[in-house]
Write a protein that holds these residues in place. Structure first.
Motif, PDB file in Angstrom:
ATOM      1  N   PHE A   1     116.800 -15.981  77.290  1.00  0.00           N
ATOM      2  CA  PHE A   1     116.310 -15.397  78.544  1.00  0.00           C
ATOM      3  C   PHE A   1     117.203 -15.737  79.732  1.00  0.00           C
ATOM      4  CE2 PHE A   1     112.261 -16.130  76.091  1.00  0.00           C
ATOM      5  CZ  PHE A   1     112.232 -14.848  75.579  1.00  0.00           C
TER       6      PHE A   1
ATOM      7  N   ILE B   1     118.800  -6.993  74.608  1.00  0.00           N
ATOM      8  CA  ILE B   1     117.389  -6.861  74.994  1.00  0.00           C
ATOM      9  C   ILE B   1     116.499  -7.588  73.995  1.00  0.00           C
ATOM     10  CG2 ILE B   1     116.769  -4.699  73.816  1.00  0.00           C
ATOM     11  CD1 ILE B   1     115.519  -3.824  76.541  1.00  0.00           C
ATOM     12  N   THR B   2     116.941  -7.653  72.729  1.00  0.00           N
ATOM     13  CA  THR B   2     116.162  -8.371  71.715  1.00  0.00           C
ATOM     14  C   THR B   2     116.211  -9.878  71.952  1.00  0.00           C
ATOM     15  OG1 THR B   2     116.884  -6.665  70.171  1.00  0.00           O
ATOM     16  CG2 THR B   2     115.806  -8.601  69.228  1.00  0.00           C
TER      17      THR B   2
ATOM     18  N   SER C   1     115.786 -10.402  76.425  1.00  0.00           N
ATOM     19  CA  SER C   1     114.844  -9.558  77.149  1.00  0.00           C
ATOM     20  C   SER C   1     115.515  -8.863  78.341  1.00  0.00           C
ATOM     21  CB  SER C   1     113.638 -10.387  77.584  1.00  0.00           C
ATOM     22  OG  SER C   1     112.697  -9.566  78.221  1.00  0.00           O
ATOM     23  N   ASN C   2     114.701  -8.261  79.206  1.00  0.00           N
ATOM     24  CA  ASN C   2     115.230  -7.427  80.287  1.00  0.00           C
ATOM     25  C   ASN C   2     114.715  -7.972  81.616  1.00  0.00           C
ATOM     26  OD1 ASN C   2     116.129  -5.352  81.880  1.00  0.00           O
ATOM     27  ND2 ASN C   2     115.338  -3.703  80.584  1.00  0.00           N
TER      28      ASN C   2
ATOM     29  N   ARG D   1     119.381  -8.357  83.221  1.00  0.00           N
ATOM     30  CA  ARG D   1     119.346  -6.893  83.329  1.00  0.00           C
ATOM     31  C   ARG D   1     120.735  -6.350  83.687  1.00  0.00           C
ATOM     32  NH1 ARG D   1     114.393  -3.991  86.183  1.00  0.00           N
ATOM     33  NH2 ARG D   1     113.483  -4.681  84.207  1.00  0.00           N
TER      34      ARG D   1
END
Lengths: 208, 232
Positions: free
Chosen positions: B89, B167-168, B171-172, B178
């Motif tokens: 993350f 993204i896996t 995450s975003n 992002r």
């Protein structure tokens, strides 16, 4: 100051065997038809190809001895090898090609200054050029100069005239004669041309 | 033209890709060298492993990263304990994911350029007193350098476009993970996000084109350079 060579090698099914001594201030020609292994003998002397068996010694210093398990790497043999295909470094200018080995030498090992070599070979006007822009004769002189500036104990010249047209051969032959007479190095010379041998008054080792 | 949020996205993307490529560069070169020159058992397997991210679904690569580098993963726990580094993350995780995805492309380009280095020139350097390491530094590396740069730029472009594994794995998260593709994906979900999608997509295409042209011209230069070894 003689170079003693005694090598045997089987390569691509062909047996190559040579035994000879190269005296200083004398040109010793390896003579024979193409494909007989003349270049392989030079490669073995320079340390680029490992003989199956034999012994190579320069002035008493053993460079290779299969029985004693000695195999001095090429960078320590001090063999001034002028390749048939010259192998100038394409990404370096003539000056950097000439000084490639010289810069690495301890000052005590150098026996020729760059200025001497450049004057000797007449390449002063080429120093800032890239190898790709040189004529055959110019490139040949630079290759010889690069080898001389590595402070070699002996020279190995592989068909140094083969890439030159007839008019340019005289100049290179004159340079080789001066290497023999003025620098008095042992010179091992590969050729398949009897005319070169008689012009250079070379001692002939025939390979078959 | 672009809002400050969008500039932030572009900046984050460039940062993630740059870090990814700089860290991967020496590893990719080492792998390319082994694949081009090495002779060892398992070479075929190594070759396949390097290329795996190219063909495996990116979501699988992301999942594997999650298992290895997650809070409870073996590598993740070790990084946390030894260096206090968390990648899950975080933008560093995004860099890791895009590095893995860019690796095969970089190795391929570098391997080609290493295979193009004339080994007769290396032999010449050896007779001129250069040991194996000096020969590598003064002949092999400079002659393969255009291919290395081409591979790096190509990897950079690939890294800018990385989506699935990122993204896996991380995450975003706005402002953290992002990057451009993830922002485009998020904007697509928003009512009225079309204009933002178009702007970010335009930037993506422009950056990719630029990188591809640069990479191609570098590779071309490399072929010219390493080619003629006879110097005559």
């Amino acid at each position: 100051m003689a170079l003693e060579v005694d090598v045997r090698l089987i390569r691509r099914g062909r047996a190559i065997a040579a035994r000879f001594t190269v005296e200083p201030a004398q040109i010793t020609a390896l003579f024979g038809p193409s494909g007989v292994g003349k270049t392989s003998v030079l490669d073995m002397v320079a340390g680029l190809v490992r003989p199956d068996a034999g012994r190579i010694a320069m002035d008493g210093t053993v460079l290779f001895d299969s029985a004693a398990g000695v195999d001095c790497p090429p960078e320590h043999r001090r063999c001034g090898y002028v390749f048939q295909d010259l192998r100038l470094f394409p990404h370096r200018r003539v000056r950097d090609n000439l000084l490639f080995a010289w810069r690495r030498l301890p000052p005590s090992a150098r026996w020729m200054t760059p200025d001497e070599a450049i004057g000797f070979l007449g390449v002063g006007h080429l120093l800032d050029r890239l190898p790709a822009t040189l004529s055959g004769g110019e490139a040949q002189r630079v290759a010889i100069g690069r080898a001389l500036l590595s402070a070699p104990r002996f020279l190995a010249l592989d068909e140094p005239l083969s890439s030159l047209d007839l008019g340019r051969r005289d100049g290179i032959l004159a340079v080789i004669e001066r290497i023999r007479d003025e620098l008095r190095l042992p010179v091992l010379y590969v050729t398949h041309d009897p005319a070169e041998i008689s012009r250079l008054q070379a001692r002939v080792i025939e390979l078959a | 033209m672009l809002s400050s949020e969008e500039w932030g996205i572009v900046a984050l993307s460039l940062k993630v890709s740059l870090v990814a490529i700089l860290l991967t560069l020496p590893i990719a070169y080492g792998l390319a060298w082994q694949l081009a020159r090495g002779r060892f058992p398992g070479k075929v397997l190594l070759d396949a492993l390097v290329h795996l991210p190219l063909v495996v679904p990116p979501v699988v690569t992301g999942w594997l990263l999650l298992i290895l580098f997650g809070a409870n993963g073996p590598v993740g726990r070790w990084l946390e304990a030894a260096f206090g580094i968390t990648v899950m993350f975080r933008w560093t995780g995004a860099a890791l994911a895009s590095a893995i995805m860019a690796l095969p492309l970089m190795v391929r380009a570098m391997r080609l350029s290493i295979e193009g280095v004339d080994r007769r020139l290396e032999a010449a350097a050896r007779t001129l007193g250069a040991g194996p390491w000096q020969t590598f530094r003064s002949v092999s590396l400079p002659l393969s350098l255009p291919g290395v740069l081409a591979g790096a730029v190509l990897g950079f472009a690939r890294s800018l476009g990385e989506f699935g594994a990122t993204i896996t794995f991380v995450s975003n998260i706005p402002g953290e993970t992002r990057t451009l593709p993830l922002a485009i994906y998020a904007a697509l979900q928003l009512p009225g996000g079309d204009a933002m999608v178009a702007r970010l997509a335009g930037i993506s295409i422009a950056l990719s084109l630029l990188a591809l042209i640069l990479s191609e011209s570098l590779a071309r230069r490399g072929h010219r350079h390493a080619g003629g070894g006879d110097g005559a």
